[in-house]
Design a protein around this motif. Structure first.
Motif, PDB file in Angstrom:
ATOM      1  N   LYS A 269      -0.770  10.376  -5.335  1.00  0.00           N
ATOM      2  CA  LYS A 269      -0.426  10.006  -3.892  1.00  0.00           C
ATOM      3  C   LYS A 269      -1.296  10.365  -2.896  1.00  0.00           C
ATOM      4  CE  LYS A 269       4.573   9.217  -4.129  1.00  0.00           C
ATOM      5  NZ  LYS A 269       5.860   9.905  -3.720  1.00  0.00           N
TER       6      LYS A 269
ATOM      7  N   THR B 209       0.889  -1.270  -0.073  1.00  0.00           N
ATOM      8  CA  THR B 209       0.122  -0.060  -0.180  1.00  0.00           C
ATOM      9  C   THR B 209       0.910   1.325   0.215  1.00  0.00           C
ATOM     10  OG1 THR B 209      -0.078  -0.061   2.606  1.00  0.00           O
ATOM     11  CG2 THR B 209      -2.065  -1.039   1.039  1.00  0.00           C
ATOM     12  N   ASP B 210       2.131   1.090   0.299  1.00  0.00           N
ATOM     13  CA  ASP B 210       2.857   2.318   0.412  1.00  0.00           C
ATOM     14  C   ASP B 210       3.143   2.857  -1.251  1.00  0.00           C
ATOM     15  OD1 ASP B 210       5.968   3.379  -0.006  1.00  0.00           O
ATOM     16  OD2 ASP B 210       5.578   3.603   2.190  1.00  0.00           O
ATOM     17  N   GLN B 211       2.824   4.018  -1.468  1.00  0.00           N
ATOM     18  CA  GLN B 211       2.829   4.421  -2.695  1.00  0.00           C
ATOM     19  C   GLN B 211       4.364   4.639  -3.171  1.00  0.00           C
ATOM     20  OE1 GLN B 211      -0.182   4.794  -4.671  1.00  0.00           O
ATOM     21  NE2 GLN B 211      -0.690   3.552  -2.809  1.00  0.00           N
ATOM     22  N   ASP B 212       5.197   5.277  -2.286  1.00  0.00           N
ATOM     23  CA  ASP B 212       6.538   5.453  -2.739  1.00  0.00           C
ATOM     24  C   ASP B 212       7.200   4.147  -3.206  1.00  0.00           C
ATOM     25  OD1 ASP B 212       6.545   8.257  -2.248  1.00  0.00           O
ATOM     26  OD2 ASP B 212       6.581   7.913  -0.255  1.00  0.00           O
ATOM     27  N   HIS B 213       6.868   3.036  -2.371  1.00  0.00           N
ATOM     28  CA  HIS B 213       7.606   1.732  -3.020  1.00  0.00           C
ATOM     29  C   HIS B 213       6.738   1.350  -4.288  1.00  0.00           C
ATOM     30  CE1 HIS B 213       8.079  -2.889  -1.817  1.00  0.00           C
ATOM     31  NE2 HIS B 213       8.895  -2.425  -2.605  1.00  0.00           N
TER      32      HIS B 213
ATOM     33  N   ARG C 228      12.495  -2.312  -2.095  1.00  0.00           N
ATOM     34  CA  ARG C 228      12.259  -1.771  -0.648  1.00  0.00           C
ATOM     35  C   ARG C 228      12.982  -0.642  -0.529  1.00  0.00           C
ATOM     36  NH1 ARG C 228       8.081  -5.250   1.150  1.00  0.00           N
ATOM     37  NH2 ARG C 228       8.182  -7.359   0.107  1.00  0.00           N
ATOM     38  N   ASP C 229      12.947   0.146   0.630  1.00  0.00           N
ATOM     39  CA  ASP C 229      14.036   1.377   1.041  1.00  0.00           C
ATOM     40  C   ASP C 229      15.094   0.428   1.765  1.00  0.00           C
ATOM     41  OD1 ASP C 229      12.472   3.569   0.675  1.00  0.00           O
ATOM     42  OD2 ASP C 229      11.422   3.388   2.498  1.00  0.00           O
TER      43      ASP C 229
END
Length: 336
Positions: free
Chosen positions: A271, A109-113, A335-336
Motif C-alpha cells: 500500500k 486504484t483504491d488499494q483497500d478496495h 465497495r465500501d
C-alpha cells in the motif's frame, strides 16, 4: 529387558526420523522480480510459513535465475518447478481470459478496495481456479502490486502524446490492443531487453508499478512518470497441479494457509510502497517529472477502454464475457 526396550525405542525413533526425512522435500519456487520486490517479499513470507509448519523447505529463484517469464512457466508445467509467481500479463497467452486484468479502468486504484476484491472475488477464487487447472496449474493466490505508471521520454498529458511512441508491453495480446487504442505503437519485449531498448531508443516508453521503476532503475533511461489510473499490476501464485494433487490433505492445507498468510501480509505491505519508492526516484533523479492526469486529461484513455473491453470479449467469447461480468459484480460487492 530394559536394555532391549531402550534399544527398541532408539531403533523406532531412528526409523521415524528416517521416514520424516525421506518424505521431506525441497520445493522450488520461481518468480518474476528480485527478492526485495513485492513478489520476492510475498515468496519469502510463503516460504517462512511452509517451513514453519512442515518438514519441507523451499528454494526461491528470483528473476533471471532460471530465464524469462515464459521459461519459468514452462518449467512449472513440466514439473521441474513446484511453484511459480507470474503476472496474467504473461499467462494471458496461455489462459486468454486472464487478459481481463488489462481491460483499462476495470480495477480501482483504491488499494483497500483492491484488497477486499482479491480476497473475496468469486471470479478469482472459483472461476479462474478451473481455467488454470485446465493448463496443469493450481491457482493459489492472486494479489495486487500497485498502480501502474507509464514512463516515457516525452511528457504524456493525453493519448495524442503517445502517437508513434514505441511503447514496450508484455507479450499479451490485449495489452497490445490497449496501447493501440491509446495511440501508441505497442512493442512486445521480454523484460530483460527493456532497459537497453530504452537506452538505445528502440522503445520510448513502458509501464510498471512504481516500486519496480525504482528497483530496476528504469527512471535512469526515461524522463517522465505519468499516472493515468488505467490499471493496477496483478500477479498470481500457482503450483504444478500434478504436484499439488499428489500432496496429502495436510500438506495442501499448509500450502493454502501459507498462500493466505502471505496474501494478507503483502496487501498491507504494498500500500505505501508506491509513495516511498517514488520519493527515492525523486531523490535519485530530481529532474524526473511526475504527473497525475486530471479527469479531463484521462478522458481519451477512458474512452479507449470501451474499445479494449469489446476486443477482450471478441478474443475470449462467452467465457471471457462471463469472467468480465463476474469481476464487475465482485468489484461492486466489495465497495465500501
Amino acid at each position: 529387558m530394559k536394555t532391549k526396550f531402550r534399544t527398541l525405542l532408539a531403533s523406532t525413533a531412528m526409523l521415524l526420523a528416517g521416514a520424516t526425512l525421506s518424505h521431506a522435500a525441497d520445493w522450488k519456487y520461481a518468480f518474476e522480480e528480485s527478492l526485495t520486490d513485492v513478489q520476492g517479499v510475498y515468496a519469502t513470507k510463503f516460504k517462512e510459513a511452509v517451513e514453519a509448519n512442515s518438514d519441507h523447505t523451499i528454494t526461491l529463484f528470483p528473476y533471471g535465475s532460471l530465464g524469462e517469464s515464459a521459461d519459468i512457466m514452462e518449467q512449472t508445467q513440466a514439473g521441474l518447478l513446484q511453484f511459480v509467481n507470474q503476472s496474467p500479463g504473461f499467462t494471458g497467452a496461455l489462459i486468454p481470459e486472464a487478459q481481463v486484468f488489462f481491460v483499462p479502468y476495470l480495477l480501482p486504484t483504491d488499494q483497500d478496495h483492491l484488497g477486499r476484491f482479491f480476497k473475496n472475488s468469486k471470479a478469482i477464487n472459483e472461476d479462474f481456479v478451473g481455467l488454470y487447472a485446465n493448463q496443469g496449474l493450481e491457482l493459489l493466490s492472486m494479489y495486487p502490486e500497485g498502480e501502474v505508471a507509464m514512463t516515457t521520454k516525452s511528457p504524456v498529458k493525453s493519448c495524442a502524446d503517445l502517437d508513434e511512441v514505441k511503447f514496450r508491453v508484455m507479450t499479451n495480446p490485449l495489452l497490445v490492443e490497449s496501447y493501440k487504442a491509446f495511440g501508441a505503437t505497442p512493442t512486445p519485449l521480454p523484460w530483460g531487453e527493456v532497459y537497453g531498448g530504452l537506452q538505445t531508443n528502440i522503445i520510448q516508453g513502458q509501464e510498471n508499478p512504481t516500486f519496480f521503476l525504482f528497483s530496476t532503475k528504469i527512471y535512469e533511461v526515461t524522463d517522465h512518470i505519468t499516472y493515468a489510473g488505467h490499471n493496477n499490476f496483478t500477479t498470481a501464485l500457482m503450483a504444478n497441479k500434478q504436484f499439488y494433487d499428489g500432496l496429502s490433505a495436510e500438506e495442501q492445507k499448509v500450502v493454502q494457509d501459507a498462500a493466505a498468510s502471505a496474501f494478507d501480509y503483502i496487501v498491507g505491505y504494498q500500500k505505501s510502497l508506491a509513495d516511498s519508492e517514488l520519493d527515492k526516484i525523486k531523490e535519485a533523479k530530481p529532474a524526473m517529472t511526475i504527473t497525475v492526469l486530471s479527469d479531463e486529461e484521462r478522458a481519451c484513455f477512458k474512452n479507449a477502454a470501451a474499445e479494449v473491453e469489446a476486443k477482450f470479449i471478441e478474443m475470449t467469447g462467452e467465457g471471457g464475457k462471463a469472467i468480465l461480468d463476474q469481476m464487475k459484480a465482485d468489484l461492486d460487492a466489495t465497495r465500501d
